[in-house]
Enzyme design. Sequence first.
Site, PDB file in Angstrom:
ATOM      1  N   SER A 184      -2.026  58.358  17.795  1.00 27.67           N
ATOM      2  CA  SER A 184      -1.028  59.205  17.174  1.00 27.67           C
ATOM      3  C   SER A 184      -0.279  59.965  18.251  1.00 27.67           C
ATOM      4  CB  SER A 184      -1.692  60.194  16.207  1.00 27.67           C
ATOM      5  OG  SER A 184      -0.819  61.225  15.829  1.00 27.67           O
ATOM      6  N   TYR A 196      -8.436  67.524  14.717  1.00 27.36           N
ATOM      7  CA  TYR A 196      -7.864  66.194  14.905  1.00 27.36           C
ATOM      8  C   TYR A 196      -7.109  66.105  16.227  1.00 27.36           C
ATOM      9  CZ  TYR A 196      -5.198  61.944  13.885  1.00 27.36           C
ATOM     10  OH  TYR A 196      -4.642  60.688  13.938  1.00 27.36           O
ATOM     11  N   THR A 241       0.161  57.520   3.939  1.00 26.93           N
ATOM     12  CA  THR A 241      -1.151  56.979   3.572  1.00 26.93           C
ATOM     13  C   THR A 241      -1.835  57.904   2.560  1.00 26.93           C
ATOM     14  OG1 THR A 241      -2.450  58.156   5.250  1.00 26.93           O
ATOM     15  CG2 THR A 241      -1.347  56.111   5.940  1.00 26.93           C
TER      16      THR A 241
END
Length: 336
Positions: free
Chosen positions: A145, A158, A195
């Site tokens: 990412s 994250y 998503t």
Amino acid sequence: MTFRAHPNPRTVVITGASAGIGRACARAFATDGNRLVLVARGAGGLRAAAAEAEAAGSPVRTIPADVADPDACEAVATEAEAEFGPVDVWVNDALVSVFAPFTEISPAEYRRVTEVTYLGYVNATRAALRRMLPRDHGTVVQVGSVIAYRGVPLQTAYSGAEHALQGWHEALRRELLASGSGVRVTMVQLPAVNTPQFDWVLNRMRGRARPVPPVHQPEVAARAVRYAADHPRRREYWVGARTAATLAANAVAPGLLDRCLARTGFDAQQEDRPRRADDPVNLWAPVDAVRDRGARGRFGSEARGRSVQLWASQHHGLLAAGLLGTAAGALARGLR
């Protein structure tokens, strides 16, 4: 994007394959007779992913597993090769996250995000390389990412895992280059993707979680992953103009980007409507254990189905030649 048929069917392992980008990757690789090993915690999503791949003509083995467990990753590799022979391509895509201020994330939650999103890739890659290195053949694709380069507020767990993943990937790649190995590792850096994770991520923000615009469909990411597996000599691929712009800004004006994200990052990651107390959470257990959630989330009306920047990332040589030709023409006209 259409793919050139691979001359020989390959054995491809995909983690996080039950939903989202991993699910779209399963579809992208379900061609040319590729043999697919689909790995995730959610049995319901895995069954649906397998049905799609089999309908496309690929033999499939599904293995419910948690990549945070290194023994489970080793078992996946063993079962994959027992079923379909040597693994040619391994795609790492499993992740979990928490959307919350740093001080509202518990140590256990931090550990879990790190164990899945970072150490899960490490565990799986170790299992893959244990088999690929003696054969001097194979490719590992890490699905990453833009957050690997630029941490964002409300996603400290994250962001930390992605930064660790990026540094580990670069170090591993250099080890393989130094040894002259024929095994390749490459990484695909993604923008925001539509998503289902935004419906089941652990969320302590005031509003429902959402991807930061512009948003891309998971099939765009899957095409990039498939291309990277077919062309693994590149260190990494970038998907989306926002990804390229963010990485460029991070290189030349990181302080300005800090202030920009501090000003816009909180609101951009949540909707105006409040989060729902009964939203499912997949941090500790899969949400798609019974019911399939598919590849796409609820942001399809704004999601883009293609990326011009991805084409540019895949055709650096052609792009450079075009720019050089344009510059040469301009110089010639100037001299005349």
